[in-house]
Each structure stands twice: as C-alpha cells, then as structure tokens.
Design an enzyme around this catalytic site. Structure first.
Site, PDB file in Angstrom:
ATOM      1  N   ASP A 239      -0.166   5.104   1.069  1.00 36.65           N
ATOM      2  CA  ASP A 239      -0.414   6.032   2.174  1.00 36.65           C
ATOM      3  C   ASP A 239      -0.462   5.284   3.502  1.00 36.65           C
ATOM      4  OD1 ASP A 239      -0.930   8.716   0.834  1.00 36.65           O
ATOM      5  OD2 ASP A 239      -2.281   7.417  -0.285  1.00 36.65           O
TER       6      ASP A 239
ATOM      7  N   ASP B 145      -1.754  -0.888   6.153  1.00 37.18           N
ATOM      8  CA  ASP B 145      -1.806  -0.209   7.448  1.00 37.18           C
ATOM      9  C   ASP B 145      -3.231   0.008   7.938  1.00 37.18           C
ATOM     10  OD1 ASP B 145      -2.226   1.865   5.383  1.00 37.18           O
ATOM     11  OD2 ASP B 145      -2.314   3.188   7.120  1.00 37.18           O
TER      12      ASP B 145
ATOM     13  N   ASP C 262       0.882  -1.162   0.000  1.00 41.41           N
ATOM     14  CA  ASP C 262       0.000   0.000   0.000  1.00 41.41           C
ATOM     15  C   ASP C 262       0.928   1.222   0.000  1.00 41.41           C
ATOM     16  OD1 ASP C 262      -2.293   1.644   0.325  1.00 41.41           O
ATOM     17  OD2 ASP C 262      -1.948   1.683   2.488  1.00 41.41           O
TER      18      ASP C 262
END
Length: 224
Positions: free
Chosen positions: A10, A166, A8
């Site tokens: 961000d 995250d 991922d």
C-alpha cells in the site's frame, strides 16, 4: 552484495493510502469532524497506530454504529481502489530486478488476500517469490517481523536486500530488520520524518535498479 528487493504494497505498488484518507475525510465530515493528516498518518503502514472510530466518537460526541460505518467505508474504498492502476515505475523495477537476477519479495501489514488480489489484477503476482502479510506474523510494522520473515523466505541476509517503502512505520521496520531502505513518499506520507532511511525518491519511475544495487554493494563500487 544486493541479492533481493522487498516491496511494501500500500502506497508503493497501489495508491490505496491516499484513497482511504479521502474516504475517511468524507465520512468524518458527515459528523462535522475534521481528520487532520497529522492524526491519520499514525495509522499508515501499521494496523494499530490510530483508532479512527474512537477519535470520531470523541470529537462528534455521538455513538457510532461501527459495523455500519466500516461496511460503508469499505464499500466506497473498494469501489475507488479497484479503479486504480499500479503506481508509476513499479513494473519497471520488477522487470529490472528479474533481469539482474534479484529475488523479489513483498512485506505488507495488510491481510494476505488484499495484495494478492491486486497483484493478480495488475498481472504482477508471478514476479514475487515471497509474500509476507499480516497473517504471517504476531506483530506488523513497525515491528521488523514481516521483513525478517521475508529475508528468511528469500534466503538472503539483511545487508543483501533493499526494502522499498513509503511510510515511517514501514521504513522503521525495514531498518530494524537491518536492511537497506529507500522510500517513495506519497501525498499522505510525504510529511513524515525519513532521516533514518538510505534514500528518498519522488517516484520509482526512471530509477535504475542497477545503479541502486551498485550503490548498496561496496564490493561493486570498489571495482569501478
């Protein structure tokens, strides 16, 4: 056997989620409205999880000039995020992946120019064989499309790849795609439920990718 990792962006490579939350808090406070993390977190890792301006108008009981709000928000956010460095451990994981011969992809719900801009700034873009973004799918995370397209582009199966996430929305997308998924929560995602993932780490710093590959490759573990 593990043949690829898919990042991922961000919150995993760039600490942009914390900065956006701080910017939004600051702008909400002008209207004497709080923005609880539990509410804001609905927007993390996706595009349509939470309409912040609808929420602000409802609680401030005023009509917001949305174009002006977004323009100011984006200017402040970009100023701050452009000063951020790559998160700890990311470069190490990328180097280890290359040394192990793994393919490397990126799957992000953001528009494509956003991660590319910062990956170039960090000098990391050449590590990535595939970058799939908001522009490439009809639905972003938690829909699995970004990950399934990443797997196709890398030429690997779901159980041959590890996703690094995250957020709840992102990790759910990876698991829906049938992948292994580890999460590295940050200041705005560490309260999210992650009981469905395959591993949780405080940071990518110090992680041995070789050990992770062996852990998720039963055929390698059986030879030990």
């Amino acid at each position: 056997m593990i043949k690829a990792i898919v990042f991922d962006f961000d919150g995993v490579i760039l600490d942009s989620e914390r900065i956006m939350y701080l910017v939004m808090q600051k702008m909400f406070h002008r209207y004497h409205v709080d923005l609880p993390l539990s509410i804001w977190s609905q927007a993390i890792g996706t595009q349509n999880g939470f309409n912040s301006l609808d929420y602000l108008e409802e609680h401030a009981q005023v009509k917001i000039d949305r174009a002006a709000f977004k323009s100011e928000r984006d200017a402040l956010f970009n100023k701050l995020v452009d000063e951020e460095e790559v998160l700890p451990g990311v470069k190490s994981i990328l180097v280890q992946a290359k040394e192990l011969g793994l393919k490397i992809g990126l799957a992000t719900s953001s528009k494509g120019e956003w991660p590319r801009k910062h990956l170039k700034r960090f000098g990391l873009i050449d590590y990535f064989e595939s970058i799939k973004s908001w522009d490439d799918v009809l639905k972003v995370k938690p829909d699995p499309a970004l990950y399934t397209k990443s797997l196709d582009a890398l030429g690997v199966g779901p159980k041959e790849a590890i996703a690094i996430e995250d957020s709840f929305n992102g990790s759910l997308a990876a698991k829906k795609a049938g992948m292994y998924c580890i999460v590295v929560p940050n200041a705005v995602t560490n309260q999210m439920p992650f009981g469905h993932v395959d591993g949780c780490f405080n940071s990518l710093k110090g992680i041995s990718l070789e050990k992770l590959v062996k852990y998720f490759s039963p055929e390698l573990r059986s030879k030990r």
